[in-house]
Scaffold this motif. Structure first.
Motif, short mmCIF file in Angstrom:
data_model
loop_
_atom_site.label_atom_id
_atom_site.label_comp_id
_atom_site.label_asym_id
_atom_site.label_seq_id
_atom_site.Cartn_x
_atom_site.Cartn_y
_atom_site.Cartn_z
N LEU A 11 -17.39 96.00 -114.94
CA LEU A 11 -16.10 96.04 -114.27
C LEU A 11 -15.21 94.95 -114.82
CD1 LEU A 11 -17.15 96.57 -110.57
CD2 LEU A 11 -15.70 98.09 -111.88
N PRO A 12 -13.96 95.25 -115.18
CA PRO A 12 -13.08 94.22 -115.68
C PRO A 12 -12.69 93.23 -114.60
CG PRO A 12 -12.19 96.44 -116.03
CD PRO A 12 -13.36 96.55 -115.15
N ASP A 13 -12.37 92.03 -115.00
CA ASP A 13 -11.78 91.03 -114.11
C ASP A 13 -12.63 90.70 -112.90
OD1 ASP A 13 -8.56 92.51 -114.64
OD2 ASP A 13 -9.61 91.02 -115.82
N GLY A 14 -13.89 90.45 -113.11
CA GLY A 14 -14.64 89.93 -111.99
C GLY A 14 -15.75 90.83 -111.54
N GLY A 15 -16.43 90.37 -110.49
CA GLY A 15 -17.61 91.06 -110.01
C GLY A 15 -17.31 92.03 -108.91
N ARG A 196 -8.77 98.90 -114.90
CA ARG A 196 -8.52 98.04 -113.74
C ARG A 196 -8.17 98.85 -112.50
NH1 ARG A 196 -6.29 94.30 -117.67
NH2 ARG A 196 -4.20 95.18 -117.44
N ALA A 197 -7.40 99.92 -112.70
CA ALA A 197 -7.06 100.79 -111.57
C ALA A 197 -8.29 101.56 -111.09
CB ALA A 197 -5.95 101.76 -111.97
N GLN A 207 -9.82 102.40 -98.88
CA GLN A 207 -8.42 101.97 -98.83
C GLN A 207 -7.52 103.10 -99.33
OE1 GLN A 207 -7.70 98.01 -100.14
NE2 GLN A 207 -5.59 98.42 -100.77
N ARG A 208 -6.38 103.27 -98.64
CA ARG A 208 -5.41 104.28 -99.06
C ARG A 208 -4.54 103.68 -100.15
NH1 ARG A 208 -4.78 108.74 -95.97
NH2 ARG A 208 -5.97 108.85 -94.03
N TRP A 209 -4.90 103.93 -101.37
CA TRP A 209 -4.18 103.34 -102.49
C TRP A 209 -2.90 104.13 -102.79
CZ3 TRP A 209 -5.38 98.72 -104.18
CH2 TRP A 209 -6.68 98.25 -103.99
N SER A 210 -1.81 103.42 -102.89
CA SER A 210 -0.56 104.05 -103.29
C SER A 210 -0.43 103.97 -104.81
CB SER A 210 0.64 103.34 -102.65
OG SER A 210 0.75 102.01 -103.15
N ILE A 211 0.46 104.79 -105.37
CA ILE A 211 0.72 104.74 -106.81
C ILE A 211 1.20 103.35 -107.21
CG2 ILE A 211 2.16 105.61 -108.68
CD1 ILE A 211 0.05 107.56 -107.90
N ASP A 212 2.07 102.78 -106.40
CA ASP A 212 2.61 101.46 -106.72
C ASP A 212 1.51 100.41 -106.77
OD1 ASP A 212 5.20 102.39 -106.96
OD2 ASP A 212 5.70 101.99 -104.85
N ALA A 213 0.58 100.46 -105.80
CA ALA A 213 -0.51 99.48 -105.76
C ALA A 213 -1.44 99.63 -106.95
CB ALA A 213 -1.28 99.61 -104.45
N ALA A 217 -2.17 97.01 -110.01
CA ALA A 217 -3.52 96.58 -110.43
C ALA A 217 -3.70 96.76 -111.93
CB ALA A 217 -4.57 97.39 -109.67
N ALA A 218 -3.09 97.81 -112.48
CA ALA A 218 -3.20 98.07 -113.91
C ALA A 218 -2.26 97.20 -114.73
CB ALA A 218 -2.90 99.54 -114.20
N GLY A 219 -1.27 96.58 -114.07
CA GLY A 219 -0.29 95.78 -114.79
C GLY A 219 0.69 96.63 -115.58
N MET A 220 1.07 97.78 -115.01
CA MET A 220 1.95 98.71 -115.68
C MET A 220 3.07 99.15 -114.74
SD MET A 220 -1.04 101.11 -117.42
CE MET A 220 0.09 102.08 -118.43
N SER A 221 4.11 99.71 -115.32
CA SER A 221 5.15 100.31 -114.50
C SER A 221 4.60 101.59 -113.87
CB SER A 221 6.39 100.63 -115.32
OG SER A 221 6.13 101.70 -116.21
N ARG A 222 5.20 102.02 -112.78
CA ARG A 222 4.73 103.21 -112.07
C ARG A 222 4.71 104.43 -112.99
NH1 ARG A 222 5.24 105.30 -106.49
NH2 ARG A 222 5.39 107.58 -106.62
N SER A 223 5.80 104.68 -113.70
CA SER A 223 5.89 105.88 -114.53
C SER A 223 4.91 105.82 -115.71
CB SER A 223 7.32 106.07 -115.05
OG SER A 223 7.73 104.94 -115.80
N SER A 224 4.82 104.66 -116.36
CA SER A 224 3.89 104.52 -117.49
C SER A 224 2.45 104.67 -117.03
CB SER A 224 4.08 103.17 -118.18
OG SER A 224 5.36 103.08 -118.75
#
Length: 301
Positions: A11-15, A196-197, A207-213, A217-224
């Protein structure tokens, strides 16, 4: 493709958090269930082709000689001695033909559970070729082990065959990911941002993940993020999240240690009725204790 391929199975970025282990690839592959029922050694005479059962998936390990994959409109591909060939959907319109010398092939037949994470099996390529050098350290050791199972009819042999094929398929997919030429949903694991996502979805499925959240987490814009996720994984982020939760629910039902209503709450549904509707839409039947799939009920030849 972005990021390093060095630690694709971590898993990226930690345990881990929330009781989930740190191996994201294992989490995903665990949802791909299969049943193997056949391991046979086959000899193919020079210039003859190898017949395989239509509708079944196969793993082929070339013990000796060479085979050519002949497919219309494509240059022939050579499978040499010591190579492995994974055919998730069989040969299709291709043919496997022995070269000028006799070829000896270990044929492993299996079926994927059709309810494994929707889209995953379909997103696999027509074939995955692992050469002897790429499989060094594990592929060479598998051949003698398989040859023992070819002639073993002792009690428990059917289970051994299924488990061995399971391990071979997982190890093949893992090697393929590490090689960095992945497509489809496995490509999502080899893209550091999309991984990461995927990580947060797998760590915290309730958790109810939204597109924005997820995009954050991915470090990207919503559309990209949406475009990249759909291109690599073959599903929208929210659809993937929902399918992951329902597959977790299916595993809980198979374990038989909780009621349907309890499972619905565990995987993030507010009511049993909403969970039942989503479950039936995905699997084609309402939630119940799972039974073996048609492939799992097959007996070895």
């Amino acid at each position: 493709m972005t990021g390093s391929l060095e630690n694709l199975t971590d898993l990226p970025d930690g345990g881990p958090r929330g009781g989930v282990s740190g191996d994201l690839l294992s989490h995903v592959l665990a949802q791909i269930r299969l049943t193997g029922d056949h391991v046979r050694s086959r000899d193919v005479a020079p210039s003859e082709h190898l017949d395989l059962e239509a509708g079944a998936a196969h793993v082929l390990v070339l013990a000796d000689g060479a085979l050519h994959i002949e497919d219309a409109g494509e240059a022939p591909v050579v499978i040499d001695g010591g190579d492995l060939l994974l055919l998730p959907r069989g040969l299709g319109g291709a043919r496997l033909v022995a070269s000028r010398a006799r070829a000896s092939v270990i044929v492993c037949r299996f079926w994927f559970d059709p309810h494994s994470l929707r889209g995953m099996i379909a997103a696999l390529p027509e074939r995955i070729h692992i050469g002897r050098a790429e499989g060094a350290g594990w592929l060479e050791g598998i051949v003698p082990f398989l040859m023992v199972e070819v002639t073993d009819d002792a009690p428990g042999a059917a289970l051994m065959i299924s488990r061995i094929i399971d391990v071979i398929v997982i190890r093949t997919l893992r090697t393929w990911v590490q090689r960095g030429h992945t497509t489809g949903w496995l490509g999502g694991l080899s893209d550091a941002r999309i991984a990461r996502a995927l990580k947060v979805v797998h760590e915290r499925p309730l958790q109810r993940w939204s597109i924005d959240a997820l995009a954050e987490a991915a470090g990207m814009s919503r559309s990209s993020f949406c475009e990249r996720f759909a291109a690599l994984v073959g599903r929208s982020p929210l659809r993937y999240q929902n399918e992951w939760r329902l597959n977790l629910a299916r595993a809980m039902l198979a374990a038989g240690d909780a009621r349907i209503g309890e499972i619905a709450l565990r995987v993030g549904y507010e009511s049993e009725s909403a969970f039942s509707r989503a479950y039936k839409a995905m699997f084609g039947y309402p939630p119940r204790r799972e039974t073996p799939s048609p492939g799992e009920e097959r007996l070895p030849d």
